[in-house]
Design a protein around this motif. Structure first.
Motif, PDB file in Angstrom:
ATOM      1  N   VAL A   3       0.716  -1.139  -0.066  1.00  0.00           N
ATOM      2  CA  VAL A   3       0.206  -0.171   0.032  1.00  0.00           C
ATOM      3  C   VAL A   3       0.855   1.239  -0.026  1.00  0.00           C
ATOM      4  O   VAL A   3       0.708   2.108  -0.803  1.00  0.00           O
ATOM      5  CB  VAL A   3      -0.952  -0.185   1.238  1.00  0.00           C
ATOM      6  CG1 VAL A   3      -1.768   1.381   1.331  1.00  0.00           C
ATOM      7  CG2 VAL A   3      -2.050  -1.143   0.872  1.00  0.00           C
ATOM      8  N   ASP A   4       1.910   1.194   0.909  1.00  0.00           N
ATOM      9  CA  ASP A   4       2.712   2.432   1.117  1.00  0.00           C
ATOM     10  C   ASP A   4       3.412   2.449  -0.526  1.00  0.00           C
ATOM     11  O   ASP A   4       3.700   3.602  -0.857  1.00  0.00           O
ATOM     12  CB  ASP A   4       3.731   2.175   1.858  1.00  0.00           C
ATOM     13  CG  ASP A   4       3.189   2.488   3.500  1.00  0.00           C
ATOM     14  OD1 ASP A   4       2.344   3.294   3.538  1.00  0.00           O
ATOM     15  OD2 ASP A   4       3.495   1.960   4.277  1.00  0.00           O
ATOM     16  N   ARG A   5       3.908   1.590  -1.143  1.00  0.00           N
ATOM     17  CA  ARG A   5       4.542   1.580  -2.218  1.00  0.00           C
ATOM     18  C   ARG A   5       3.612   2.201  -3.498  1.00  0.00           C
ATOM     19  O   ARG A   5       3.940   3.128  -4.190  1.00  0.00           O
ATOM     20  CB  ARG A   5       5.265   0.341  -2.773  1.00  0.00           C
ATOM     21  CG  ARG A   5       5.816   0.309  -4.079  1.00  0.00           C
ATOM     22  CD  ARG A   5       6.217  -1.071  -4.332  1.00  0.00           C
ATOM     23  NE  ARG A   5       5.213  -2.389  -4.104  1.00  0.00           N
ATOM     24  CZ  ARG A   5       4.689  -2.928  -4.910  1.00  0.00           C
ATOM     25  NH1 ARG A   5       4.905  -2.653  -6.365  1.00  0.00           N
ATOM     26  NH2 ARG A   5       3.833  -3.839  -4.840  1.00  0.00           N
ATOM     27  N   VAL A   6       2.817   1.723  -3.547  1.00  0.00           N
ATOM     28  CA  VAL A   6       1.594   2.293  -4.583  1.00  0.00           C
ATOM     29  C   VAL A   6       0.910   3.472  -4.047  1.00  0.00           C
ATOM     30  O   VAL A   6       1.139   4.513  -5.242  1.00  0.00           O
ATOM     31  CB  VAL A   6       0.331   0.994  -4.679  1.00  0.00           C
ATOM     32  CG1 VAL A   6      -0.787   1.764  -5.502  1.00  0.00           C
ATOM     33  CG2 VAL A   6       0.925  -0.179  -5.193  1.00  0.00           C
ATOM     34  N   ASN A  29      11.204   1.207   5.327  1.00  0.00           N
ATOM     35  CA  ASN A  29      11.369   0.558   6.540  1.00  0.00           C
ATOM     36  C   ASN A  29      10.921  -0.666   6.967  1.00  0.00           C
ATOM     37  O   ASN A  29      11.430  -1.590   7.467  1.00  0.00           O
ATOM     38  CB  ASN A  29      10.728   1.527   7.798  1.00  0.00           C
ATOM     39  CG  ASN A  29      11.634   2.921   7.998  1.00  0.00           C
ATOM     40  OD1 ASN A  29      12.859   3.089   7.686  1.00  0.00           O
ATOM     41  ND2 ASN A  29      11.130   3.951   8.205  1.00  0.00           N
ATOM     42  N   ALA A  30       9.655  -1.107   6.362  1.00  0.00           N
ATOM     43  CA  ALA A  30       9.061  -2.335   6.292  1.00  0.00           C
ATOM     44  C   ALA A  30       9.860  -3.228   5.663  1.00  0.00           C
ATOM     45  O   ALA A  30      10.113  -4.326   6.129  1.00  0.00           O
ATOM     46  CB  ALA A  30       7.603  -2.161   5.947  1.00  0.00           C
ATOM     47  N   GLY A  35      13.727  -7.961   5.696  1.00  0.00           N
ATOM     48  CA  GLY A  35      14.891  -8.283   4.951  1.00  0.00           C
ATOM     49  C   GLY A  35      14.605  -8.410   3.327  1.00  0.00           C
ATOM     50  O   GLY A  35      15.408  -9.302   2.745  1.00  0.00           O
ATOM     51  N   LYS A  36      13.697  -7.669   2.691  1.00  0.00           N
ATOM     52  CA  LYS A  36      13.653  -7.598   1.193  1.00  0.00           C
ATOM     53  C   LYS A  36      14.358  -6.453   0.530  1.00  0.00           C
ATOM     54  O   LYS A  36      14.075  -5.392   0.432  1.00  0.00           O
ATOM     55  CB  LYS A  36      12.035  -7.374   1.081  1.00  0.00           C
ATOM     56  CG  LYS A  36      11.157  -8.555   1.541  1.00  0.00           C
ATOM     57  CD  LYS A  36       9.873  -8.212   1.340  1.00  0.00           C
ATOM     58  CE  LYS A  36       8.986  -9.466   1.510  1.00  0.00           C
ATOM     59  NZ  LYS A  36       7.528  -9.308   1.108  1.00  0.00           N
ATOM     60  N   ARG A  37      15.583  -6.934   0.248  1.00  0.00           N
ATOM     61  CA  ARG A  37      16.644  -6.141  -0.250  1.00  0.00           C
ATOM     62  C   ARG A  37      16.293  -5.541  -1.317  1.00  0.00           C
ATOM     63  O   ARG A  37      16.502  -4.146  -1.872  1.00  0.00           O
ATOM     64  CB  ARG A  37      18.099  -6.734  -0.293  1.00  0.00           C
ATOM     65  CG  ARG A  37      18.637  -7.374   1.187  1.00  0.00           C
ATOM     66  CD  ARG A  37      19.933  -7.212   1.027  1.00  0.00           C
ATOM     67  NE  ARG A  37      20.593  -7.649   2.376  1.00  0.00           N
ATOM     68  CZ  ARG A  37      20.864  -7.051   3.616  1.00  0.00           C
ATOM     69  NH1 ARG A  37      19.909  -5.864   3.655  1.00  0.00           N
ATOM     70  NH2 ARG A  37      21.215  -7.617   4.359  1.00  0.00           N
ATOM     71  N   GLY A  38      15.604  -6.329  -2.425  1.00  0.00           N
ATOM     72  CA  GLY A  38      15.142  -5.843  -3.545  1.00  0.00           C
ATOM     73  C   GLY A  38      14.399  -4.862  -3.630  1.00  0.00           C
ATOM     74  O   GLY A  38      14.323  -3.613  -4.220  1.00  0.00           O
ATOM     75  N   GLN A  42      14.399  -0.533  -4.708  1.00  0.00           N
ATOM     76  CA  GLN A  42      13.316   0.110  -5.279  1.00  0.00           C
ATOM     77  C   GLN A  42      12.915   1.406  -4.758  1.00  0.00           C
ATOM     78  O   GLN A  42      12.793   2.389  -5.115  1.00  0.00           O
ATOM     79  CB  GLN A  42      12.150  -0.842  -5.712  1.00  0.00           C
ATOM     80  CG  GLN A  42      12.300  -1.946  -6.550  1.00  0.00           C
ATOM     81  CD  GLN A  42      12.447  -1.788  -8.198  1.00  0.00           C
ATOM     82  OE1 GLN A  42      12.277  -0.250  -8.453  1.00  0.00           O
ATOM     83  NE2 GLN A  42      12.838  -2.370  -8.802  1.00  0.00           N
ATOM     84  N   MET A  43      12.782   1.408  -3.266  1.00  0.00           N
ATOM     85  CA  MET A  43      12.079   2.444  -2.665  1.00  0.00           C
ATOM     86  C   MET A  43      13.268   3.387  -2.639  1.00  0.00           C
ATOM     87  O   MET A  43      13.142   4.765  -2.720  1.00  0.00           O
ATOM     88  CB  MET A  43      11.808   2.020  -1.358  1.00  0.00           C
ATOM     89  CG  MET A  43      10.516   1.310  -1.328  1.00  0.00           C
ATOM     90  SD  MET A  43       9.010   2.046  -2.126  1.00  0.00           S
ATOM     91  CE  MET A  43       9.133   1.423  -3.593  1.00  0.00           C
ATOM     92  N   LEU A  44      14.583   2.866  -2.448  1.00  0.00           N
ATOM     93  CA  LEU A  44      15.696   4.015  -2.429  1.00  0.00           C
ATOM     94  C   LEU A  44      15.590   4.703  -3.701  1.00  0.00           C
ATOM     95  O   LEU A  44      16.140   5.949  -3.970  1.00  0.00           O
ATOM     96  CB  LEU A  44      17.007   3.481  -2.151  1.00  0.00           C
ATOM     97  CG  LEU A  44      17.160   3.298  -0.571  1.00  0.00           C
ATOM     98  CD1 LEU A  44      18.282   1.968  -0.365  1.00  0.00           C
ATOM     99  CD2 LEU A  44      17.158   4.336   0.253  1.00  0.00           C
ATOM    100  N   SER A  45      15.481   3.896  -4.815  1.00  0.00           N
ATOM    101  CA  SER A  45      15.503   4.827  -6.334  1.00  0.00           C
ATOM    102  C   SER A  45      14.456   5.687  -6.458  1.00  0.00           C
ATOM    103  O   SER A  45      14.561   6.702  -7.019  1.00  0.00           O
ATOM    104  CB  SER A  45      15.530   3.377  -7.108  1.00  0.00           C
ATOM    105  OG  SER A  45      16.631   2.801  -7.078  1.00  0.00           O
ATOM    106  N   ARG A  46      13.352   5.232  -5.936  1.00  0.00           N
ATOM    107  CA  ARG A  46      12.173   6.196  -5.873  1.00  0.00           C
ATOM    108  C   ARG A  46      12.480   7.514  -5.102  1.00  0.00           C
ATOM    109  O   ARG A  46      11.956   8.682  -5.658  1.00  0.00           O
ATOM    110  CB  ARG A  46      10.626   5.672  -5.522  1.00  0.00           C
ATOM    111  CG  ARG A  46      10.358   4.527  -6.447  1.00  0.00           C
ATOM    112  CD  ARG A  46       9.040   3.907  -6.138  1.00  0.00           C
ATOM    113  NE  ARG A  46       8.569   2.986  -6.845  1.00  0.00           N
ATOM    114  CZ  ARG A  46       7.501   2.166  -7.053  1.00  0.00           C
ATOM    115  NH1 ARG A  46       6.331   2.719  -6.372  1.00  0.00           N
ATOM    116  NH2 ARG A  46       7.155   1.354  -8.006  1.00  0.00           N
TER     117      ARG A  46
END
Length: 128
Positions: A3-6, A29-30, A35-38, A42-46
């Motif tokens: 939800v936060d990503r979308v 943070n979630a 432990g979901k590095r991918g 993606q969030m750091l890129s955004r």
């Protein structure tokens, strides 16, 4: 997380950068906790895209460097592509053409290996 990503993406498209950043950070943070590095990459890129749009180029570089490291650790081609493409765009903004070209070429190689025509098309536009 999803939800936060979308919501972050929707808020970014609506020009609400601060609210988008909050959602991306919540997802980051979630993802870190899970432990979901991918997904972290993606969030750091955004977040880096938001940083570039606001002129925070140093912040964008830090986020993209970390995103690429996480993407490589996770062996996530989509996260690698996104980080490399972001680094290419950052180097374009900085008028560092050889570095930009190198990142775009690396991203293009991933796109070709994945057979992703959408990624390839976007990169051909970036490469001129």
């Amino acid at each position: 997380m999803a939800v936060d990503r979308v919501m972050g993406g929707a808020l970014s498209l609506l020009g609400q950068a601060d609210a988008a950043r909050e959602r991306y950070l919540a997802c980051l943070n979630a993802a870190e906790t899970a432990g979901k590095r991918g997904l972290q990459a993606q969030m750091l890129s955004r977040i880096a895209v938001l940083d570039m749009a606001s002129g925070e180029l140093d912040g964008a570089r830090v986020a993209l460097d970390k995103a690429l490291a996480l993407a490589l650790e996770s062996a996530d081609p989509a996260a690698q592509y996104t980080a490399l493409n972001g680094l290419g765009k950052l180097h374009m903004v900085l008028a560092q053409w050889p570095a930009a070209h190198r990142h775009f070429e690396d991203a293009l190689a991933l796109a070709q290996a994945a057979g992703d025509r959408r990624w390839q098309g976007g990169l051909h536009g970036n490469l001129g």
